[in-house]
Motif scaffolding. Structure first.
Motif, PDB file in Angstrom:
ATOM      1  N   UNK A  30      17.285  49.235  47.282  1.00 10.29           N
ATOM      2  CA  UNK A  30      18.040  49.910  46.230  1.00 10.29           C
ATOM      3  C   UNK A  30      18.779  51.125  46.783  1.00 10.29           C
ATOM      4  N   UNK A  31      18.109  51.886  47.648  1.00  9.04           N
ATOM      5  CA  UNK A  31      18.756  53.051  48.248  1.00  9.04           C
ATOM      6  C   UNK A  31      19.915  52.619  49.140  1.00  9.04           C
ATOM      7  N   UNK A  32      19.684  51.565  49.920  1.00  6.97           N
ATOM      8  CA  UNK A  32      20.723  51.057  50.810  1.00  6.97           C
ATOM      9  C   UNK A  32      21.924  50.570  50.006  1.00  6.97           C
ATOM     10  N   UNK A  33      21.644  49.829  48.935  1.00  2.00           N
ATOM     11  CA  UNK A  33      22.727  49.258  48.118  1.00  2.00           C
ATOM     12  C   UNK A  33      23.581  50.363  47.484  1.00  2.00           C
ATOM     13  N   UNK A  34      22.952  51.472  47.144  1.00  2.00           N
ATOM     14  CA  UNK A  34      23.699  52.572  46.531  1.00  2.00           C
ATOM     15  C   UNK A  34      24.717  53.163  47.506  1.00  2.00           C
ATOM     16  N   UNK A  35      24.451  53.017  48.800  1.00  2.94           N
ATOM     17  CA  UNK A  35      25.340  53.591  49.813  1.00  2.94           C
ATOM     18  C   UNK A  35      26.376  52.607  50.352  1.00  2.94           C
ATOM     19  N   UNK A  36      26.298  51.361  49.976  1.00  3.24           N
ATOM     20  CA  UNK A  36      27.213  50.351  50.517  1.00  3.24           C
ATOM     21  C   UNK A  36      28.616  50.518  49.943  1.00  3.24           C
ATOM     22  N   UNK A  37      29.589  50.387  50.813  1.00  5.14           N
ATOM     23  CA  UNK A  37      30.996  50.431  50.407  1.00  5.14           C
ATOM     24  C   UNK A  37      31.727  49.322  51.155  1.00  5.14           C
ATOM     25  N   UNK A  38      32.320  48.421  50.401  1.00  8.38           N
ATOM     26  CA  UNK A  38      33.161  47.395  50.999  1.00  8.38           C
ATOM     27  C   UNK A  38      34.535  47.979  51.247  1.00  8.38           C
ATOM     28  N   UNK A  39      35.075  47.721  52.416  1.00  6.49           N
ATOM     29  CA  UNK A  39      36.377  48.298  52.761  1.00  6.49           C
ATOM     30  C   UNK A  39      37.326  47.202  53.236  1.00  6.49           C
ATOM     31  N   UNK A  40      38.601  47.432  52.956  1.00  4.37           N
ATOM     32  CA  UNK A  40      39.629  46.496  53.428  1.00  4.37           C
ATOM     33  C   UNK A  40      40.961  47.227  53.506  1.00  4.37           C
ATOM     34  N   UNK A  41      41.816  46.660  54.350  1.00  8.13           N
ATOM     35  CA  UNK A  41      43.158  47.216  54.526  1.00  8.13           C
ATOM     36  C   UNK A  41      44.097  46.048  54.802  1.00  8.13           C
ATOM     37  N   UNK A  42      45.309  46.137  54.301  1.00  5.85           N
ATOM     38  CA  UNK A  42      46.262  45.060  54.576  1.00  5.85           C
ATOM     39  C   UNK A  42      46.698  45.126  56.031  1.00  5.85           C
ATOM     40  N   UNK A  43      47.308  44.039  56.504  1.00 12.17           N
ATOM     41  CA  UNK A  43      47.663  43.933  57.926  1.00 12.17           C
ATOM     42  C   UNK A  43      48.692  44.976  58.370  1.00 12.17           C
TER      43      UNK A  43
END
Length: 147
Positions: A30-43
């Protein structure tokens, strides 16, 4: 006196320790999940996004992105947000695999609902067998006590 079968051989201390360990691992998850951030950037590096369990939390547009048509910019934003969401999902799956292992990871059912349904049917069959065994034993006790 009647035996309790396998229940008589249960190591309660081991069972409680295993449960405590599992709860600690879930708490850490639960602690780990709270810190997760999915990131993306276009080419082209014009659009970048951050996605958390709360949804889209970051959206950055390079000034050059304003030269795109509204339709092109809209498509880039949607693609980047989708990719950031997918990245978050990959991170969640990885974290859950670390805690539950690949076989016991409940997230594996997200992509395979038929497997989830099969597990439910299997659990239902086990429950029904156990229920019938218990009811049969209770019936034998009732007869023996002449109730």
């Amino acid at each position: 006196m009647q035996e309790f079968g396998d229940f008589a051989n249960i190591d309660i201390d081991k069972l409680l320790k295993t449960a405590d360990n599992q709860f600690a691992r879930v708490e850490e998850l639960q602690k780990t999940m709270a810190d997760l951030v999915g990131r993306a950037e276009d080419e082209d590096g014009l659009v970048s996004a951050g996605f958390t369990a709360a949804g889209l939390t970051e959206l950055e547009l390079h000034p050059k992105a304003m030269r795109l048509s509204s339709g092109e910019l809209s498509e880039k934003i949607k693609q980047v947000v989708r990719a950031a969401s997918d990245d978050l999902q990959r991170q969640i799956n990885s974290a859950m695999n670390d805690v539950f292992g690949e076989e016991d990871n409940p997230m594996r059912f997200v992509d395979d609902p038929d497997a989830a349904l099969e597990q439910v049917r299997s659990a239902e069959a086990a429950y029904n067998r156990t229920f019938e065994d218990v009811m049969g034993e209770l019936d034998r006790i009732r007869r023996r006590l002449d109730l």
